[in-house]
Design a protein around this motif. Structure first.
Motif, PDB file in Angstrom:
ATOM      1  N   VAL A   6       0.855  -1.182   0.000  1.00 23.67           N
ATOM      2  CA  VAL A   6       0.000   0.000   0.000  1.00 23.67           C
ATOM      3  C   VAL A   6       0.890   1.231   0.000  1.00 23.67           C
ATOM      4  O   VAL A   6       1.832   1.329   0.779  1.00 23.67           O
ATOM      5  CB  VAL A   6      -0.932   0.021   1.222  1.00 23.67           C
ATOM      6  CG1 VAL A   6      -1.729   1.312   1.268  1.00 23.67           C
ATOM      7  CG2 VAL A   6      -1.866  -1.174   1.177  1.00 23.67           C
ATOM      8  N   CYS A  23      -8.647  -0.971   9.346  1.00 22.19           N
ATOM      9  CA  CYS A  23      -7.609  -1.998   9.216  1.00 22.19           C
ATOM     10  C   CYS A  23      -7.719  -3.018  10.351  1.00 22.19           C
ATOM     11  O   CYS A  23      -7.663  -2.672  11.522  1.00 22.19           O
ATOM     12  CB  CYS A  23      -6.223  -1.358   9.229  1.00 22.19           C
ATOM     13  SG  CYS A  23      -4.917  -2.590   9.034  1.00 22.19           S
ATOM     14  N   ASN A  25      -5.642  -5.466  10.840  1.00 23.93           N
ATOM     15  CA  ASN A  25      -4.327  -5.997  11.195  1.00 23.93           C
ATOM     16  C   ASN A  25      -3.461  -4.988  11.949  1.00 23.93           C
ATOM     17  O   ASN A  25      -2.279  -5.258  12.175  1.00 23.93           O
ATOM     18  CB  ASN A  25      -3.593  -6.429   9.925  1.00 23.93           C
ATOM     19  CG  ASN A  25      -4.331  -7.501   9.182  1.00 23.93           C
ATOM     20  OD1 ASN A  25      -5.053  -8.281   9.768  1.00 23.93           O
ATOM     21  ND2 ASN A  25      -4.180  -7.528   7.866  1.00 23.93           N
ATOM     22  N   ALA A  27      -2.185  -2.442  10.833  1.00 22.54           N
ATOM     23  CA  ALA A  27      -1.022  -2.302   9.957  1.00 22.54           C
ATOM     24  C   ALA A  27      -0.761  -0.859   9.537  1.00 22.54           C
ATOM     25  O   ALA A  27       0.194  -0.601   8.815  1.00 22.54           O
ATOM     26  CB  ALA A  27      -1.218  -3.159   8.701  1.00 22.54           C
ATOM     27  N   ASN A  28      -1.628   0.043   9.979  1.00 16.89           N
ATOM     28  CA  ASN A  28      -1.385   1.445   9.642  1.00 16.89           C
ATOM     29  C   ASN A  28      -1.634   2.308  10.869  1.00 16.89           C
ATOM     30  O   ASN A  28      -2.379   1.947  11.780  1.00 16.89           O
ATOM     31  CB  ASN A  28      -2.238   1.904   8.455  1.00 16.89           C
ATOM     32  CG  ASN A  28      -3.692   1.581   8.636  1.00 16.89           C
ATOM     33  OD1 ASN A  28      -4.143   1.293   9.734  1.00 16.89           O
ATOM     34  ND2 ASN A  28      -4.439   1.617   7.563  1.00 16.89           N
ATOM     35  N   CYS A  42       0.675  -5.637   7.104  1.00 20.75           N
ATOM     36  CA  CYS A  42      -0.306  -5.391   6.033  1.00 20.75           C
ATOM     37  C   CYS A  42      -0.367  -6.585   5.086  1.00 20.75           C
ATOM     38  O   CYS A  42       0.661  -7.050   4.593  1.00 20.75           O
ATOM     39  CB  CYS A  42       0.089  -4.136   5.265  1.00 20.75           C
ATOM     40  SG  CYS A  42      -0.976  -3.801   3.855  1.00 20.75           S
ATOM     41  N   ASN A  43      -1.603  -7.057   4.831  1.00 13.58           N
ATOM     42  CA  ASN A  43      -1.771  -8.152   3.877  1.00 13.58           C
ATOM     43  C   ASN A  43      -2.386  -7.665   2.564  1.00 13.58           C
ATOM     44  O   ASN A  43      -2.863  -8.462   1.765  1.00 13.58           O
ATOM     45  CB  ASN A  43      -2.604  -9.283   4.485  1.00 13.58           C
ATOM     46  CG  ASN A  43      -4.014  -8.838   4.804  1.00 13.58           C
ATOM     47  OD1 ASN A  43      -4.388  -7.711   4.509  1.00 13.58           O
ATOM     48  ND2 ASN A  43      -4.808  -9.702   5.391  1.00 13.58           N
ATOM     49  N   CYS A  44      -2.383  -6.354   2.380  1.00 17.42           N
ATOM     50  CA  CYS A  44      -2.903  -5.747   1.151  1.00 17.42           C
ATOM     51  C   CYS A  44      -4.358  -6.123   0.893  1.00 17.42           C
ATOM     52  O   CYS A  44      -4.739  -6.362  -0.258  1.00 17.42           O
ATOM     53  CB  CYS A  44      -2.016  -6.087  -0.047  1.00 17.42           C
ATOM     54  SG  CYS A  44      -0.458  -5.203  -0.019  1.00 17.42           S
ATOM     55  N   CYS A  45      -5.159  -6.137   1.952  1.00 18.69           N
ATOM     56  CA  CYS A  45      -6.571  -6.488   1.788  1.00 18.69           C
ATOM     57  C   CYS A  45      -7.329  -5.429   0.994  1.00 18.69           C
ATOM     58  O   CYS A  45      -8.366  -5.717   0.409  1.00 18.69           O
ATOM     59  CB  CYS A  45      -7.211  -6.695   3.151  1.00 18.69           C
ATOM     60  SG  CYS A  45      -7.450  -5.161   4.079  1.00 18.69           S
ATOM     61  N   GLY A  46      -6.835  -4.197   1.022  1.00 17.75           N
ATOM     62  CA  GLY A  46      -7.447  -3.145   0.218  1.00 17.75           C
ATOM     63  C   GLY A  46      -8.578  -2.383   0.885  1.00 17.75           C
ATOM     64  O   GLY A  46      -9.127  -1.447   0.295  1.00 17.75           O
ATOM     65  N   LEU A  47      -8.933  -2.746   2.112  1.00 13.98           N
ATOM     66  CA  LEU A  47     -10.023  -2.041   2.804  1.00 13.98           C
ATOM     67  C   LEU A  47      -9.724  -0.548   2.948  1.00 13.98           C
ATOM     68  O   LEU A  47     -10.590   0.293   2.720  1.00 13.98           O
ATOM     69  CB  LEU A  47     -10.234  -2.652   4.190  1.00 13.98           C
ATOM     70  CG  LEU A  47     -11.335  -3.684   4.369  1.00 13.98           C
ATOM     71  CD1 LEU A  47     -11.380  -4.136   5.823  1.00 13.98           C
ATOM     72  CD2 LEU A  47     -12.671  -3.127   3.926  1.00 13.98           C
ATOM     73  N   CYS A  48      -8.523  -0.240   3.340  1.00 17.33           N
ATOM     74  CA  CYS A  48      -8.162   1.159   3.547  1.00 17.33           C
ATOM     75  C   CYS A  48      -8.244   1.942   2.238  1.00 17.33           C
ATOM     76  O   CYS A  48      -8.671   3.093   2.222  1.00 17.33           O
ATOM     77  CB  CYS A  48      -6.761   1.258   4.138  1.00 17.33           C
ATOM     78  SG  CYS A  48      -5.488   0.460   3.154  1.00 17.33           S
TER      79      CYS A  48
HETATM   80  S1  SF4 Z   1      -4.428  -2.994   2.940  1.00 18.14           S
HETATM   81 FE1  SF4 Z   1      -5.646  -3.914   4.583  1.00 18.14          FE
HETATM   82  S2  SF4 Z   1      -4.119  -4.728   6.017  1.00 18.14           S
HETATM   83 FE2  SF4 Z   1      -3.065  -3.252   4.716  1.00 18.14          FE
HETATM   84  S3  SF4 Z   1      -3.133  -1.323   5.813  1.00 18.14           S
HETATM   85 FE3  SF4 Z   1      -4.906  -1.373   4.412  1.00 18.14          FE
HETATM   86  S4  SF4 Z   1      -6.595  -2.172   5.637  1.00 18.14           S
HETATM   87 FE4  SF4 Z   1      -4.681  -2.670   6.711  1.00 18.14          FE
END
Ligand code: SF4
Ligand code: SF4
Length: 62
Positions: A6, A23, A25, A27-28, A42-48
């Motif tokens: 990200v 997030c 995790n 992760a931010n 971060c697992n790059c879930c893309g929610l953010c």
């Molecule tokens: S992509 Fe997902 S895990 Fe990574 S910072 Fe965004 S919300 Fe968190």
């Protein structure tokens, strides 16, 4: 090593914290006026990316 990450556009980010709220995790994190992303968590879930009102986040291939 992850193949994606990200990336924050620091000129677009308004420090609203929406990305931190979603997030799962931890992760931010907002550190004053910087959004810091922990690549280990971060697992790059893309929610953010989806919730950012400023369109300041994107997922890039690395
Ligand atoms: S992509 Fe997902 S895990 Fe990574 S910072 Fe965004 S919300 Fe968190
Ligand atoms: S949601 Fe977007 S504008 Fe808000 S802190 Fe995160 S990156 Fe910045």
């Amino acid at each position: 090593m992850p193949s994606k990450e990200v990336v924050v556009d620091r000129f677009k980010c308004a420090y609203c914290g929406a990305c931190v709220s979603v997030c799962k995790n931890n992760a931010n994190e907002l550190v004053e006026t910087f959004l810091v992303i922990n690549r280990e968590l971060c697992n790059c879930c893309g929610l953010c990316v989806k919730v950012c009102p400023m369109n300041a986040l994107r997922i890039e291939e690395v």
